[in-house]
Design an enzyme around this catalytic site. Structure first.
Site, PDB file in Angstrom:
ATOM      1  CE  LYS A 111      -4.492  -0.804  -0.064  1.00  0.00           C
ATOM      2  NZ  LYS A 111      -5.153  -0.471  -1.353  1.00  0.00           N
ATOM      3  CE  LYS A 195      -6.229 -12.829  -4.860  1.00  0.00           C
ATOM      4  NZ  LYS A 195      -6.492 -11.316  -4.483  1.00  0.00           N
ATOM      5  CE  LYS A 198     -13.169  -1.638  -6.591  1.00  0.00           C
ATOM      6  NZ  LYS A 198     -12.075  -0.580  -6.181  1.00  0.00           N
TER       7      LYS A 198
END
Ligand code: TRP
Length: 331
Positions: A111, A195, A198
């Site tokens: 992140k 994978k 989103k």
């Protein structure tokens, strides 16, 4: 009976990967476990959503889970921010969470790289809040995907640390739950990556329109086709077959499998079939999502009942924790 807690961040729509991973497993667990299911709207604040979006997203996610079959009669379904005991436990756990271990978490590092302009303390302590979510209900199991394994490991650390520090057995050490001992099905993306996600931008959401599904699937990454009989499928092609295995009939899968094996496969046909089978699968869910999101009375009833049940369980744990730590009332 053992207790299961599962949560989902309130950002964006559920996609096929979520459905065939955590959601499907969770739905089956409702019958055999005490299940808590919540929408992690506090967690979503790490990316600074605007106020209007925050509420809309929570509502959408709630409607989507209900549409998938999470049953408010069987599970406790709630919104994280309705439970003030969660941030309180989070505060208490933060006192025993160390900068070094938090900084080393892969999801934090990821992140921090993704949003270098907003490396806030909430991102750093994300696993502490997640631990609070889990252990406040004394969960034994958390059905998580691979990407959450490290966060769950942190929850285990914080639960163990609390127990050891106060010499108590307040918290069970929560374990990852894999259904029937199998790994969860990992649904690949349409871009050849391993994978569906989103943030990877390769996902098909459950609420997606048939036209959009067709467009995305027809554009799925393929290769130039098999050149030898009985060739092993490369990843990009195997991914399409994996998707097919979850949405298509077995004879459809074996038809294309044979066609691949004898080099007669046409990817255009494969993709067309895959798109239709995905649409066939998602249409009833999409219809239910639309119905439920319009039914504000039902949604508020679900959220209210869920909050009551969740607070009952959470406040019991928190009271115990306060007592153990040494808080005593003066009045
Ligand atoms: N971190 C999870 C995710 O990103 C969401 C989550 C928050 C969660 N708290 C949780 C999952 C507690 C399971 C249990 O998907």
């Amino acid at each position: 009976m053992s207790t299961v807690v599962s949560g989902i961040r309130s950002t964006g729509n559920l996609h096929l990967g979520n459905y065939f991973g955590a959601v499907k497993n969770f739905i089956e667990m409702q019958h055999t476990h005490q299940t808590f299911f919540f929408i992690a709207d506090f967690h979503s604040l790490t990316t600074h959503p605007v106020p209007g979006d925050l509420h809309t997203n929570v509502k959408q996610v709630l409607a989507e889970y209900l549409a998938c079959g999470i049953d408010p009669e069987k599970s406790t379904i709630f919104i994280q921010s309705d439970i003030p005991e969660i941030p309180e436990l989070y505060l208490l756990l933060n006192m025993n969470a160390y900068l070094g271990e938090l900084e080393r978490t892969a999801s934090f590092k990821g992140k921090a790289r993704q949003q270098p302009e907003n490396v806030n303390a909430g991102l750093l302590t994300y696993p502490v809040l997640m631990a609070a979510d889990i252990i406040i209900h004394k969960a034994h199991f958390v059905p998580v995907g691979k990407d959450q394994e490290q966060n769950l490991e942190m929850s285990r650390t914080f639960a163990r640390r609390f127990n050891r520090m106060y010499n108590v057995e307040t918290f069970p050490i929560p374990r990852a739950y894999t259904f029937e001992g199998k790994d969860m099905v990992k649904i690949p993306g349409l871009d050849g990556s391993g994978k569906m996600g989103k943030s990877e931008g390769n996902a098909i959401s459950l609420a997606e329109s048939p036209a959009s599904i067709r467009k995305k699937v027809m554009r799925a990454v393929t290769d130039t086709g098999p050149t030898e009989m009985h060739q092993i499928k490369p990843d990009v092609i195997r991914n399409l077959f994996t998707l097919m295995e979850v949405v298509s009939a077995p004879d459809v899968v074996s038809h294309f499998d044979t066609a691949y094996s004898n080099c007669s496969i046409r990817y255009g046909d494969l993709n067309k079939q895959l798109a239709e089978d995905i649409i066939h699968f998602t249409t009833p869910i999409r219809t239910r999502i639309e119905e439920i999101s319009k039914d504000s009375v039902y949604l508020s009833k679900v959220a209210k009942n869920g909050a009551e049940k969740a607070r009952e369980s959470a406040s019991k744990t928190l009271q115990e924790v306060r007592e153990i730590i040494g808080f005593r009332k003066f009045y």
